[in-house]
Design an enzyme around this catalytic site. Structure first.
Site, PDB file in Angstrom:
ATOM      1  N   HIS A  68     -42.796  95.530 -12.359  1.00 12.44           N
ATOM      2  CA  HIS A  68     -42.257  96.841 -12.763  1.00 12.44           C
ATOM      3  C   HIS A  68     -40.735  96.804 -12.735  1.00 12.44           C
ATOM      4  CE1 HIS A  68     -41.890 101.364 -12.614  1.00 12.44           C
ATOM      5  NE2 HIS A  68     -40.767 101.008 -12.001  1.00 12.44           N
ATOM      6  N   GLU A  69     -40.170  96.364 -11.623  1.00  9.78           N
ATOM      7  CA  GLU A  69     -38.725  96.383 -11.482  1.00  9.78           C
ATOM      8  C   GLU A  69     -38.041  95.423 -12.452  1.00  9.78           C
ATOM      9  OE1 GLU A  69     -37.000  98.553  -9.846  1.00  9.78           O
ATOM     10  OE2 GLU A  69     -38.848  99.498  -9.187  1.00  9.78           O
TER      11      GLU A  69
ATOM     12  N   HIS B  73     -37.542  96.699 -15.955  1.00  3.43           N
ATOM     13  CA  HIS B  73     -36.352  97.524 -16.186  1.00  3.43           C
ATOM     14  C   HIS B  73     -35.248  96.669 -16.807  1.00  3.43           C
ATOM     15  CE1 HIS B  73     -37.463 101.398 -14.599  1.00  3.43           C
ATOM     16  NE2 HIS B  73     -37.809 100.900 -13.426  1.00  3.43           N
TER      17      HIS B  73
ATOM     18  N   TYR C 228     -31.538 106.578 -18.709  1.00  2.35           N
ATOM     19  CA  TYR C 228     -32.383 106.881 -17.556  1.00  2.35           C
ATOM     20  C   TYR C 228     -32.324 108.356 -17.161  1.00  2.35           C
ATOM     21  CZ  TYR C 228     -35.079 105.500 -13.443  1.00  2.35           C
ATOM     22  OH  TYR C 228     -36.079 105.342 -12.503  1.00  2.35           O
TER      23      TYR C 228
ATOM     24  N   GLU D 109     -39.371 104.368 -17.336  1.00  2.00           N
ATOM     25  CA  GLU D 109     -40.283 104.157 -16.207  1.00  2.00           C
ATOM     26  C   GLU D 109     -41.679 103.763 -16.676  1.00  2.00           C
ATOM     27  OE1 GLU D 109     -40.214 103.967 -12.937  1.00  2.00           O
ATOM     28  OE2 GLU D 109     -38.036 104.091 -12.953  1.00  2.00           O
TER      29      GLU D 109
ATOM     30  N   ASP E   4     -31.590 117.370 -14.225  1.00  2.94           N
ATOM     31  CA  ASP E   4     -31.144 116.009 -14.512  1.00  2.94           C
ATOM     32  C   ASP E   4     -30.149 115.562 -13.446  1.00  2.94           C
ATOM     33  OD1 ASP E   4     -30.545 113.592 -15.626  1.00  2.94           O
ATOM     34  OD2 ASP E   4     -29.578 114.376 -17.425  1.00  2.94           O
TER      35      ASP E   4
ATOM     36  N   HIS F  46     -39.889 109.654 -13.010  1.00  2.00           N
ATOM     37  CA  HIS F  46     -41.070 109.061 -12.371  1.00  2.00           C
ATOM     38  C   HIS F  46     -42.294 109.966 -12.495  1.00  2.00           C
ATOM     39  CE1 HIS F  46     -37.912 106.759 -10.196  1.00  2.00           C
ATOM     40  NE2 HIS F  46     -38.818 105.801 -10.190  1.00  2.00           N
TER      41      HIS F  46
END
Length: 416
Positions: free
Chosen positions: A163-164, A167, A178, A187, A259, A269
């Site tokens: 997952h990371e 990015h 983002y 995400e 935001d 998320h």
């Protein structure tokens, strides 16, 4: 291209903020320390955001040990690409996780590391004391050990590592900003490929995969399935510690949040649950291995996206890419169409009636027994033609005219 860069963490802020309300002082302190440390790191990240990233190196891996310190520059070398295995299992797990992710992108999607130019992969373990998170900062992957009470060592979750690192792939392709919908897509892309790397590593099909993100980050005493569920957004956890999983699975429940950091930059998320569910539905309906057609469609769509791409635009792109890759009216395209419809997003330029007709050609049984889209439409046209012909013959008979019998060609499958 100018990009809005953020520190990308696996544990969303709403969970850490919720833990600040815990009656357990150790839980509160660990959550506070993690939030403070992450805020400091975000500040450092913004300062060096314009600096060049890691050098090319054919995806070579290097793992460093922070020894519970907060400064990456003082970490010690723990394992290199050509060096022996470490006696520290955190080091070895991080090393192997980087390899699985690198090899997935190379072998499945023909991508040469995160930047497609052989970017070297650096990982840092044992970051800070009781740090409840793991993150990609635009240059390297950093893992906390967890507090041992709620969270475990973050190197123990392959989908978290993938997952990371995804990015990084997103940063070097679309550069999705983002915040708000583009951030939720950011995400979601990491959840999609985090899950696909795990499925690929375990040789799981869409049907046998658990579709959970971060199932391994909790200690055994925590009543939670995972951080997120792609199959069932909003159902990953529901307990006094974390509250209830806030992810929506449909646009009617889209969360409009501030935001800013406390608002998760517009709920990146949280609202990622909507495109996550769309990918799961498409993969389940296509069937087989999800890193095949579904993964390729999403990857090509990511490459075709830009910084400000919204849900609608991305959905439209996946539909077009499915056509380019597998054909107009193909089972893959129909699965994509119906998946987005089910989460409340109608593909642009596809009338509702046509969408329903086409969507009817795809079932929810993992693709088993589905009909080709064009064949299904042709069948419906034949049936309608047969009904019109029958009515015409009845009217003709009433007028006393006798038409010659028709041949079977063009009749519907039920013989009418």
């Amino acid at each position: 291209m100018s990009r809005t860069r953020r520190l990308n963490c696996i544990i969303p802020p709403h969970i850490l903020y919720k833990l600040l309300e815990s009656e357990d002082p150790e839980v509160r302190q660990a959550a506070l320390d993690s939030l403070v440390s992450t805020a400091r790191l975000r500040g450092e990240r913004s300062v060096r955001g314009s600096l060049p990233g890691a050098a090319a190196g054919n995806g070579r891996r290097t793992i460093f040990d922070c020894r519970r310190g907060r400064f990456l520059h003082s970490a010690e070398l723990a394992r290199s690409e050509d060096g022996p295995a470490s006696t520290d299992e955190s080091v070895n797990r991080a090393f192997d996780g980087l390899a699985e992710t690198r090899d997935f992108f190379r072998e499945v999607l023909q991508r040469n590391s995160l930047d497609d130019r052989g970017m070297r992969l650096d990982g840092y373990v044992h970051y800070d004391a009781h740090y409840n998170n793991a993150f990609w900062d635009g240059r390297q992957m950093v893992f906390g050990d967890g507090d041992g009470k709620l969270f475990t060592d973050f190197t123990g979750s392959l989908d978290v590592i993938a997952h990371e690192l995804t990015h990084g792939v997103t940063e070097f392709t679309a550069g999705l900003a983002y915040h708000n919908q583009s951030g939720a897509l950011n995400e979601s892309m990491s959840d999609v490929f985090g899950s696909l790397v795990k499925q690929w590593s375990l040789n799981q099909s869409a049907e046998t995969a658990d579709w959970l993100i971060g199932a391994d980050v909790f200690t055994p005493g925590v009543d939670a399935d995972a951080l997120r569920s792609m199959k069932a957004p909003g159902q990953a956890y529901d307990n006094a510690l974390f509250g209830r999983d806030p992810q929506p699975d449909h646009m009617r429940n889209f969360a409009n949040l501030p935001d800013n950091e406390r608002g998760d930059f517009g709920g990146v998320h949280i609202n990622s649950g909507i495109p996550n569910k769309a990918f799961y539905l498409a993969a389940a309906r296509i069937g087989g291995f999800s890193w095949g057609a579904p993964g390729v469609i999403w990857y090509e769509s990511l490459k075709a996206s830009g910084m400000d791409t919204q849900f609608q635009s991305f959905a439209d792109t996946t539909y077009r890419k499915a056509e380019e890759l597998y054909g107009d009216g193909s089972a893959e395209q129909l699965a994509v169409l119906s998946a987005w419809q089910e989460v409340g997003i109608r593909i642009s330029g596809v009338p509702a009636g046509v969408a329903r007709a086409r969507g009817a050609a795809v079932n929810g049984n993992g693709g088993v027994g589905r009909e080709d889209g064009l064949a299904a439409l042709s069948k419906q046209i034949r049936e309608l033609s047969a009904q019109v012909r029958g009515l015409t013959e009845e009217v003709t008979a009433l007028k006393g005219k006798k038409w010659p019998p028709r041949v079977d060609a063009g009749r519907s499958s039920d013989g009418r």
